[in-house]
Design a protein around this motif. Structure first.
Motif, PDB file in Angstrom:
ATOM      1  N   PRO A   1      -3.769   7.149 -13.379  1.00 15.68           N
ATOM      2  CA  PRO A   1      -3.887   6.656 -12.003  1.00 15.68           C
ATOM      3  C   PRO A   1      -3.473   7.639 -10.901  1.00 15.68           C
ATOM      4  O   PRO A   1      -3.811   7.418  -9.743  1.00 15.68           O
ATOM      5  N   LYS A   2      -2.750   8.688 -11.236  1.00 17.66           N
ATOM      6  CA  LYS A   2      -2.259   9.594 -10.185  1.00 17.66           C
ATOM      7  C   LYS A   2      -2.699  11.027 -10.475  1.00 17.66           C
ATOM      8  O   LYS A   2      -2.558  11.505 -11.601  1.00 17.66           O
ATOM      9  N   ILE A   3      -3.201  11.679  -9.426  1.00 17.24           N
ATOM     10  CA  ILE A   3      -3.618  13.076  -9.553  1.00 17.24           C
ATOM     11  C   ILE A   3      -2.977  13.852  -8.405  1.00 17.24           C
ATOM     12  O   ILE A   3      -3.028  13.428  -7.260  1.00 17.24           O
ATOM     13  N   MET A   4      -2.306  14.946  -8.753  1.00 23.00           N
ATOM     14  CA  MET A   4      -1.588  15.716  -7.743  1.00 23.00           C
ATOM     15  C   MET A   4      -1.980  17.178  -7.807  1.00 23.00           C
ATOM     16  O   MET A   4      -2.641  17.626  -8.740  1.00 23.00           O
TER      17      MET A   4
ATOM     18  N   LYS B   1      -3.261  11.862  -4.923  1.00 23.09           N
ATOM     19  CA  LYS B   1      -4.332  10.870  -4.747  1.00 23.09           C
ATOM     20  C   LYS B   1      -4.141   9.811  -5.816  1.00 23.09           C
ATOM     21  O   LYS B   1      -3.973  10.129  -6.992  1.00 23.09           O
ATOM     22  N   MET B   2      -4.128   8.572  -5.379  1.00 23.80           N
ATOM     23  CA  MET B   2      -4.039   7.442  -6.304  1.00 23.80           C
ATOM     24  C   MET B   2      -5.468   7.018  -6.641  1.00 23.80           C
ATOM     25  O   MET B   2      -6.295   6.828  -5.762  1.00 23.80           O
ATOM     26  N   LEU B   3      -5.755   6.907  -7.930  1.00 25.75           N
ATOM     27  CA  LEU B   3      -7.071   6.492  -8.384  1.00 25.75           C
ATOM     28  C   LEU B   3      -7.030   4.998  -8.724  1.00 25.75           C
ATOM     29  O   LEU B   3      -6.024   4.501  -9.196  1.00 25.75           O
ATOM     30  N   ASN B   4      -8.147   4.331  -8.494  1.00 27.72           N
ATOM     31  CA  ASN B   4      -8.178   2.907  -8.852  1.00 27.72           C
ATOM     32  C   ASN B   4      -9.323   2.622  -9.757  1.00 27.72           C
ATOM     33  O   ASN B   4     -10.097   3.415 -10.120  1.00 27.72           O
TER      34      ASN B   4
ATOM     35  N   GLU C   1     -12.969  12.612 -11.909  1.00 29.34           N
ATOM     36  CA  GLU C   1     -13.722  11.809 -12.879  1.00 29.34           C
ATOM     37  C   GLU C   1     -13.087  11.903 -14.268  1.00 29.34           C
ATOM     38  O   GLU C   1     -12.976  10.903 -14.989  1.00 29.34           O
ATOM     39  N   GLN C   2     -12.629  13.101 -14.640  1.00 29.80           N
ATOM     40  CA  GLN C   2     -11.935  13.255 -15.923  1.00 29.80           C
ATOM     41  C   GLN C   2     -10.663  12.412 -15.959  1.00 29.80           C
ATOM     42  O   GLN C   2     -10.361  11.768 -16.962  1.00 29.80           O
TER      43      GLN C   2
END
Length: 156
Positions: free
Chosen positions: A104-107, A153-156, A96-97
Motif C-alpha cells: 500500500p505504500k510507495i516512497m 504515495k498511498m496506493l488503494n 503497478e508492480q
C-alpha cells in the motif's frame, strides 16, 4: 521533441551495462547511489527500463523495505530524454508492480520533489521510514547530512 512511443518493460541481464552506465552518470553528479554491475545482476528483477525503439533511455527499480512499503530507486533517464514523460511512465510501471504485490505504500528519497508531486506523491518526514534508515542510510556517505527529500504515495 516530437511525441515518441515509450515502452516500459522488466529489465533483463542484457540491460546490465546500460543500467550501469546510466546510474553511473547520476552517481558521478552525487544525485544517485552507484551500483556495481554485480549488484545490478543480483537485483535485475527489481528494475524496469524504458525503451524508445530498441534503445533503453531510462530505468527505475522497486525495492521492498517492509511488508507494506516499497521504495522507488535508481530512477533516471538518458541525456536528451528528460522532460518528455519517460520518468512518469517508469513511475507508473513501478506503481503497478507495487499494486500487483498488494503493497500500500510507495516512497522515494529525491531531489526532484516537483516531479514526484506531479505524480501524486506527498512530501513527508524521512524519519517515518525506519525500514529505510536501518536498511540503507546506515551505510550511506551522506547519512549525517542527508539533503534528500522523502516523498510518499498511498496506493488503494
Amino acid at each position: 521533441m516530437q511525441a515518441v512511443q515509450v515502452v516500459c518493460r522488466k529489465a533483463t541481464t542484457d540491460d546490465i551495462e546500460t543500467l550501469f552506465q546510466l546510474i553511473k552518470g547520476y552517481a558521478e553528479k552525487g544525485i544517485m547511489l552507484p551500483r556495481t554491475r554485480e549488484a545490478l545482476e543480483y537485483m535485475i528483477d527489481t528494475f524496469v527500463v524504458a525503451e524508445i525503439g530498441e534503445e533503453v533511455v531510462g530505468c527505475g527499480s522497486l525495492t521492498r523495505l517492509g511488508k507494506d512499503l516499497v521504495e522507488i530507486r535508481s530512477l533516471g533517464m538518458s541525456e536528451g530524454y528528460k522532460g518528455v514523460g519517460i520518468g512518469s511512465k517508469l513511475v507508473d510501471a513501478l506503481i503497478e508492480q507495487a499494486r500487483e504485490q498488494h503493497i500500500p505504500k510507495i516512497m522515494a528519497l529525491t531531489y526532484a520533489v516537483a516531479f514526484f508531486e506531479k505524480n501524486g506523491f506527498t512530501v513527508v518526514e524521512k524519519e517515518i521510514f525506519p525500514e529505510k534508515v536501518w536498511k540503507d542510510c546506515v551505510n550511506c556517505p551522506k547519512q549525517l547530512a542527508c539533503d534528500e527529500i522523502a516523498v510518499l504515495k498511498m496506493l488503494n
